[in-house]
Design a protein around this motif. Structure first.
Motif: not given
Ligand code: ZN
Length: 146
Positions: A60, A88, A90, A104
């Protein structure tokens, strides 16, 4: 691969001014033992940190934006990683001219004001494990469904 779920609880709340979104949502899930779920939020941030996964390098990259932005959409899920609930998510953000950026969601995205809702689900636990092909901690699913 797909698992079926039923809605167990729906939580609606607001995030704390000045808090780190990802940390606060993760702590909420851990405190309330939400192990599987869907989450959404809208609102505004003081600044943001977005991740972009470089598929060749399998890592990342963090992109920081140091200005106030609207949360157009924050969409994510809750599952288990290292035996603890993990968020998790976005996020899509917009600036004063309506230009959008997204990625993200990473730590260091700071809340100005935000409302969130979480659907806690019941069914097969989703557990993250290292995926050789992508280098990501993906869901290890037992059954094949079509
Ligand atoms: Zn992601």
């Amino acid at each position: 691969m797909v698992n079926p779920y039923k809605i167990k609880n729906v939580f609606m709340g607001k995030l704390t001014h000045g808090s780190d979104i990802l940390t606060e949502l993760t702590n909420f899930c851990r405190k309330n033992e939400i192990k599987t779920g869907i989450l959404t939020a809208i609102g505004a941030v003081k600044n943001a940190a977005l991740g972009f996964y470089n598929q060749d390098e399998k890592k990342y990259y963090k992109h920081c934006i140091n200005q106030p932005l609207e949360i157009v959409s924050l969409s994510g899920n809750i599952s288990i990683k290292d035996e603890k609930p993990m968020v998790h998510s976005h996020i899509v953000l917009s600036d004063k001219d309506g230009n959008t950026v997204g990625g993200h969601l990473m730590s260091d995205t700071i809340v100005f004001a935000s409302e969130f809702w979480i659907f806690e689900l019941e069914g097969e636990r989703l557990i993250r494990g290292y995926d050789e092909v992508t280098g990501l901690p993906l869901w290890e699913m037992k059954k094949n469904r079509s």
